[in-house]
Design an enzyme around this catalytic site. Structure first.
Site, PDB file in Angstrom:
ATOM      1  N   ASP A 456      39.967  51.678  40.814  1.00 31.29           N
ATOM      2  CA  ASP A 456      39.572  50.322  40.457  1.00 31.29           C
ATOM      3  C   ASP A 456      39.371  49.531  41.745  1.00 31.29           C
ATOM      4  O   ASP A 456      39.816  49.938  42.825  1.00 31.29           O
ATOM      5  CB  ASP A 456      40.663  49.693  39.584  1.00 31.29           C
ATOM      6  CG  ASP A 456      40.318  48.277  39.165  1.00 31.29           C
ATOM      7  OD1 ASP A 456      39.138  48.012  38.884  1.00 31.29           O
ATOM      8  OD2 ASP A 456      41.226  47.438  39.136  1.00 31.29           O
ATOM      9  N   GLU A 573      34.053  30.798  44.453  1.00 32.46           N
ATOM     10  CA  GLU A 573      33.926  29.348  44.350  1.00 32.46           C
ATOM     11  C   GLU A 573      35.257  28.662  44.641  1.00 32.46           C
ATOM     12  O   GLU A 573      35.298  27.604  45.277  1.00 32.46           O
ATOM     13  CB  GLU A 573      33.415  28.972  42.961  1.00 32.46           C
ATOM     14  CG  GLU A 573      31.990  29.416  42.695  1.00 32.46           C
ATOM     15  CD  GLU A 573      31.409  28.746  41.462  1.00 32.46           C
ATOM     16  OE1 GLU A 573      32.196  28.459  40.537  1.00 32.46           O
ATOM     17  OE2 GLU A 573      30.195  28.513  41.433  1.00 32.46           O
ATOM     18  N   THR A 747      34.537  49.497  38.609  1.00 33.16           N
ATOM     19  CA  THR A 747      34.988  48.113  38.527  1.00 33.16           C
ATOM     20  C   THR A 747      34.228  47.370  37.451  1.00 33.16           C
ATOM     21  O   THR A 747      33.076  47.697  37.141  1.00 33.16           O
ATOM     22  CB  THR A 747      34.804  47.402  39.888  1.00 33.16           C
ATOM     23  OG1 THR A 747      35.161  46.036  39.770  1.00 33.16           O
ATOM     24  CG2 THR A 747      33.357  47.492  40.359  1.00 33.16           C
ATOM     25  N   ARG A 829      30.353  46.582  36.551  1.00 33.25           N
ATOM     26  CA  ARG A 829      30.249  46.099  35.162  1.00 33.25           C
ATOM     27  C   ARG A 829      30.622  47.226  34.201  1.00 33.25           C
ATOM     28  O   ARG A 829      29.928  47.529  33.229  1.00 33.25           O
ATOM     29  CB  ARG A 829      28.847  45.582  34.842  1.00 33.25           C
ATOM     30  CG  ARG A 829      28.310  44.556  35.807  1.00 33.25           C
ATOM     31  CD  ARG A 829      29.233  43.370  35.971  1.00 33.25           C
ATOM     32  NE  ARG A 829      29.249  42.511  34.802  1.00 33.25           N
ATOM     33  CZ  ARG A 829      30.044  41.441  34.675  1.00 33.25           C
ATOM     34  NH1 ARG A 829      30.905  41.146  35.640  1.00 33.25           N
ATOM     35  NH2 ARG A 829      29.996  40.699  33.616  1.00 33.25           N
ATOM     36  N   ASP A 859      42.701  49.454  33.169  1.00 34.39           N
ATOM     37  CA  ASP A 859      42.666  50.763  33.822  1.00 34.39           C
ATOM     38  C   ASP A 859      43.512  51.813  33.101  1.00 34.39           C
ATOM     39  O   ASP A 859      43.541  52.969  33.527  1.00 34.39           O
ATOM     40  CB  ASP A 859      43.156  50.646  35.265  1.00 34.39           C
ATOM     41  CG  ASP A 859      42.336  49.658  36.075  1.00 34.39           C
ATOM     42  OD1 ASP A 859      41.107  49.674  35.932  1.00 34.39           O
ATOM     43  OD2 ASP A 859      42.924  48.861  36.835  1.00 34.39           O
TER      44      ASP A 859
END
EC number: 7.6.2.1
Length: 1117
Positions: A456, A573, A747, A829, A859
């Site tokens: 991951d 952000e 991921t 994705r 996971d």
């Protein structure tokens, strides 16, 4: 003799022997005619003519045969009917319930929800129940050929004619192994039960007509109204009805579901959110229509309908209105209605059921035991052929099989299980990898056979911490060491009142500005162009402050007394806004239509939000249109450099600086702006609204209108944000790559983020080409992209989960073949189920061993599907750690776990298993020689007690001490990871090494037995004394021959075992002659036989070490 009898005897005499015996048996039962029917009428040689009586017989037989065929047909029809009824009954009892869409009533009609039966909201990870525990454990154990073989051998000892010794010599070891296994499985399953009980008993607030009551999670049903507080886990899939926020929004954390640590904004149903209080929801008449349960975690289709108003209200529901189970409320309080429970929730449907894992070494040993059983069967058959099949030959045959059954010793399972427990203990006590826990003690050797490592990203390779690192304005660059200059420029700009002039007037040509103005514009754009919301929380009062907050404090004063946390759907952000705060341009308030900033001078500036264009994977950018207090309209845009280069005005530095930051592992964002006049904005808004209400191709039309604004924009700055990696990730990945392990990163994050982390972590090297697999939707597109990938040599593959699904649908084998040739693969994705599917895909198509590493609940499926699952205890909780076979604290521990402990576990288990097999082979060889010399008699050479003692107290400790041996030190294994490549080839335990040990066993067993017989002079008990003593000494010397690095406990085990044997010689007078043992004849005969059996092997080892040393013999750390 009657004629008929002579006729039958004549025909009977022409039959082969086996048919004759069969006919004789049939004639005893009165069915001799049936046997004659099977004989052809015309025999070879003599013939005879058929008379009339024989024709009559044939007619009767033909009628009897027709009746028999009719009966057989009816029997088959009846059997088919019964089996069909049984299958139908079984399917009715065990079939899964068909999932259907549902309508959930809210308020006055909620009683109708109880009419339908939905899944119970319970968490159950147990493998067994009270009823199924013993049958399932026994089935799991006896499906292993080794254990099944011992069971059959033990059952044969029940019959006196087949018994070769005492019952305890067979049933004792087998019962011990099964008992230990059942105890271990019971303890593991009880721990799962305790964890499930803790999760099911968590209390939640349920809103009812009687008020708010506390209910455990297991009692929550579809249609219940549940109140959730901040940091509380969502117990079931829900639709958000009302929140404590004024705008009806609520942030949730989904890291346990999809692996993304970004907070997701969820919106309540506006009709219910506008109600004055939570209790008012109980007085309405409404319902929610929800689609049938499915695995898709990023989509939902539903409707909300309220029918008690004059005009019925109907709103569409999407993923923004949902809160899936196992997510966590990140802000405020939320009220939701349950739509899915238990096994129908998205989280459970994306989790695969745990299965019992069997290591590759165990499977290889299982294959060898089958081969050994074949050898026992053939050896017993040869003995019977030489002995002859006279008398009760089948009884002798079974006795030979039982006598030679020691070739597969029951102690093999005991030693291997004890060895695995020891390896697990050593791993957990390794000070270099503190906090490591082994949750599955059955597969530590798998860590030494890994070819594919699937990892991951979020929380596994990274720390989930975004740090602002660089601000580049084209002519000047600011790093973390010079950020104080940015703060100085801002303070100067706002102090002299240049905020209004910071934005240059529009002109046809470029306007030259100083650094202060450019820094101010860039930082202001960073502080405004985002989707971040600040949340203020009261800080705990100090001990000397007891007065409450004054009501006449201003909002700014109240915020000073509170701690702020930023909520957003992107960690980038948050990093940008946090950095803006560090230079004193702080985001203090955000609503649906305004943003308020606090300037370095302490003043507040409010901007009205006119439009927001959120980030999407297709656009790779986000924008916002704002109106400041002076009425000026500004369009800010930020995005990936690949799309922003064609949007901003011409420049000669953007592409070069983006490449420089990417090589440093920084995530880059390009920030630009454009000043809009009132007329320009009004024209845009008119076109944009028309696009929004269009029915066909709405998204493409809206994007086309936005792209009309995205032209000739002014480039403000380039930002660089670092997604901080876990400690020592880069050297660990480099080490694994040198060890021949291929690393795949799976991921759920965005494509750009995945590429950036792949570069910064050195999963993809600096000079390596990257092939981004384009989005495909059908077979033709997939075919073209696969051809494009085929033309790439040594390029890392980047592909999305949707494109992967299309490729696997049409070109599964071709895609896996091409992907396995790539040095690195990144799948972004990717859903939890897809992660597990990729693991199973590699296991099926390559046959190699896989290892999965993760830290979140998303996971778990991947970890359970892999041959070895590793969970990291991190910020995403312990769900992956608890479900994994091995639990570690950080990714860098994997290197030592696999290259050191995996190597030692595999090497030690391979040596231990082969030596235990050798121990059984040598005594079986001696038994075979004994039987052949003494006219193939099926009598045991050694008494039962000596046989059991040979495999336990006399040789157990030295043989088991091989688990302390190691071929190379830990420093050498880590310094030269290339040594790991040999482990994946399985050379330590192969058919070659197995047959080599077989030859050694036959040689030593033959030397010991024939030597004792040649030197035999008096009584047979002397033969037992000589052979058994030589056998024990040979085993002890062979252990020393195989040791590569001596440990002091090995010497203790050798001395201790030899001392026990010497002591037993004086005690076991029934088996040994004490007077003979005290003679020199006994001593010199034992020494001669033992020397002949061992010295040649020591000489061969010395020659091999001198002329063909192993590759690691000359390595130094």
């Amino acid at each position: 003799m009657p004629l008929s009898n002579s006729f039958q005897n004549h025909r009977y005499s022409r039959l082969p022997n086996h048919s004759r015996s069969q006919c004789s048996e049939d004639s005893d039962d009165g069915s001799g005619g049936a046997c004659l029917d099977s004989v052809p009428l015309m025999m070879c040689g003599d013939s005879f003519e058929m008379d009339e009586s024989d024709r009559l017989v044939r007619e009767r037989r033909r009628r009897a045969k027709a009746a028999s065929n009719l009966w057989r047909l009816l029997s088959l029809r009846w059997a088919g009917f019964c089996s069909s009824c049984w299958r139908r009954l079984f399917s009715l009892c065990c079939r899964q319930k068909e999932l259907q869409a549902r309508t959930i009533h809210i308020g006055l009609g909620s009683k109708a929800n109880t009419e339908n039966k939905y899944a119970k909201n319970v968490v159950r990870n147990q493998k067994y129940s009270i009823i199924t525990f013993i049958p399932m454990v026994l089935f799991e154990q006896f499906k292993i050929f080794l254990n099944l073989y011992f069971l059959v051998m033990a059952l044969t000892q029940i019959f006196p004619d087949l018994r070769t010794g005492y019952l305890y010599t067979y049933w004792g070891p087998l019962g011990f192994v099964i008992f230990v296994t059942m105890c271990r499985e019971a303890v593991d399953d009880y721990r799962r039960y305790l964890r499930d009980k803790e999760a099911n008993s968590q209390k939640y607030k349920r809103l009812t007509k009687e008020g708010v009551i506390q209910v455990p999670s297991s009692d929550i049903q579809v249609g219940h109204l549940i109140i959730l507080e901040k940091d509380q886990r969502v117990p079931a899939d829900m639709i958000l009805l009302k929140t404590s926020e004024a705008d009806g929004g609520c942030f949730i954390r989904t890291d346990q579901l999809d692996g993304e640590t970004d907070w997701k904004l969820r919106l309540s149903v506006q009709n219910t959110h506008r109600l004055p209080s939570n209790e008012d929801i109980l007085g309405i008449t409404a319902n929610v229509f929800a689609e049938k349960p499915q695995q898709a975690i990023h989509s939902f289709i539903g409707t909300y309908t309220r029918s008690d108003l004059d005009c019925s209200v109907e709103d569409s529901l999407s993923i923004e209105n949902t809160m899936w189970a196992n997510t966590v409320v990140a802000s405020g309080t939320a009220l939701g209605v349950v739509i899915y429970t238990g096994g129908e929730t998205r989280a459970v449907m994306n989790t695969s059921q745990p299965s019992s894992k069997m290591g590759l070494l165990d499977m290889e040993i299982n294959t060898l035991t089958k081969l050994l059983f074949s050898a026992v069967f053939i050896l017993s058959l040869v003995m019977m052929i030489l002995k002859g099949f006279g008398g009760p030959w089948y009884r002798y045959f079974m006795r030979f099989i039982v006598l030679f059954s020691y070739v597969i010793p029951i102690s093999l399972r005991v030693n291997l299980d004890m060895g695995k427990a020891f390896y697990s203990w050593v791993i957990q006590r390794d000070k270099h990898i503190p906090g490591t826990t082994v949750r599955s003690t059955t597969i530590p050797e798998e860590l030494g056979r890994i070819t594919y490592l699937l990892s991951d990203k979020t929380g596994t390779l990274t720390q989930n911490e975004m740090i602002f690192k660089r601000l580049h304005l084209g002519t000047v660059s600011f790093t973390s060491e010079t950020m104080d200059e940015v703060q100085s420029h801002l303070r100067t700009s706002y102090t002299i009142g240049s905020t209004s002039s910071a934005t240059p007037t529009r002109s046809t040509g470029p306007v030259r500005r100083n650094v202060t103005t450019r820094v101010t514009e860039a930082v202001r754009a960073i502080a405004l162009c985002h989707n971040v919301t600040p949340v203020f929380e009261s800080m705990p009062a100090s001990s000397n402050t007891s007065s409450p907050t004054r009501n006449d404090d201003t909002e700014a004063d109240q915020q000073l007394k509170q701690s702020v946390s930023y909520q957003a759907s992107s960690p980038d952000e948050i990093a940008l806004v946090t950095w803006a705060e560090s230079v004193h341009l702080t985001l203090v308030k955000r609503t649906l239509d305004s943003i308020t900033l606090k300037t370095p001078t302490g003043n507040q500036a409010t901007y009205t939000i006119l439009q927001i264009f959120p980030f999407t994977s297709e656009s790779k950018r986000m924008g916002i249109i704002l109106r400041d207090e002076a009425g000026e309209i500004t369009f800010y845009l930020k995005g990936a450099d690949v799309v922003m280069q064609s949007i901003v005005q011409y420049n000669d530095w953007l592409e070069e600086e983006c490449g420089n930051m990417a090589r440093e592992g920084l995530r880059t964002l390009v920030v630009a702006k454009k000043i809009l006049s009132e007329d320009q904005y009004q024209e845009f808004e008119s076109r944009y609204q028309q696009a929004k209400i269009s029915i066909q191709e709405r998204n493409s039309k809206m994007q086309a209108v936005i792209e009309g604004l995205e032209r000739d924009m002014e480039l403000l700055c380039l930002t660089g944000v670092e997604d901080r990696l876990q400690d020592a990730v880069r050297p660990t990945l480099e080490m694994l790559r040198n060890a021949g392990i291929r690393v795949w990163m799976l991921t759920g994050d965005k494509l750009e983020t995945a590429i950036c982390i792949a570069k910064s972590s050195k999963l993809v090297s600096r000079l390596q080409d990257i092939h981004v697999f384009q989005t495909v939707t059908d077979r033709g597109e997939a075919h073209l992209e696969l051809n494009s990938l085929r033309r790439k040599n040594e390029a890392a593959l980047i592909i999305t989960g949707d494109s992967l699904q299309v490729c696997l649908k049409y070109y599964e084998h071709e895609f896996v073949e091409l992907a396995c040739q790539c040095p690195a693969v990144v799948v972004c994705r990717c859903s939890p189920t897809q992660k597990a599917d990729i693991v199973n895909l590699l296991k099926t198509h390559t046959g190699k061993r896989t290892c999965a590493v993760g830290d979140g609940g998303n996971d778990v499926s991947m970890i359970q599907a892999a041959d070895a699952g590793i969970g990291i205890v991190g910020k995403e909780g312990k769900q992956a750690s608890l479900a994994a076979d091995f639990s570690i604290l950080q990714f860098s521990h994997i290197g030592r776990l696999m290259l050191v402990h995996g190597r030692n576990s595999y090497k030690r288990s391979a040596a231990l298993s082969q030596f235990v097999i050798h121990r059984g082979l040598i005594i079986t060889t001696m038994q075979a020689v004994f039987c052949s010399v003494f006219y193939f008699v099926s009598i045991a050479l050694f008494p039962g007690f000596l046989t059991v003692g040979y495999a336990t107290v006399y040789t157990m400790y030295p043989v088991f001490s091989l688990v302390l041996d190691k071929d190379v030190s830990a420093d050498i294994a880590l310094t030269y990871p290339e040594l790991y490549k040999d482990l994946t080839k399985g050379r330590s335990l192969s058919f070659k090494t197995f047959f080599l040990w077989v030859l050694i066993s036959i040689y030593q067993g033959g030397i010991i037995m024939y030597g004792a017989l040649l030197l035999f002079e008096a009584e047979f008990i002397h033969v037992v004394s000589i052979t058994f003593t030589s056998l024990i000494l040979t085993e002890l010397l062979m252990v020393g021959l195989n040791v590569r690095n001596w440990h002091y406990l090995m010497i203790v085990a050798q001395v201790f075992s030899f001392g026990i044997y010497i002591a037993s010689l004086a005690v076991l007078r029934d088996y040994f002659d004490p007077q003979f043992l005290q003679t020199w004849d006994f001593v010199w005969k034992v020494l001669v036989i033992t020397s002949i059996s061992c010295i040649p092997l020591y000489v061969l080892k010395y020659l091999r070490k001198k002329f063909s040393p192993p590759v690691y013999s000359k390595l130094t750390p």
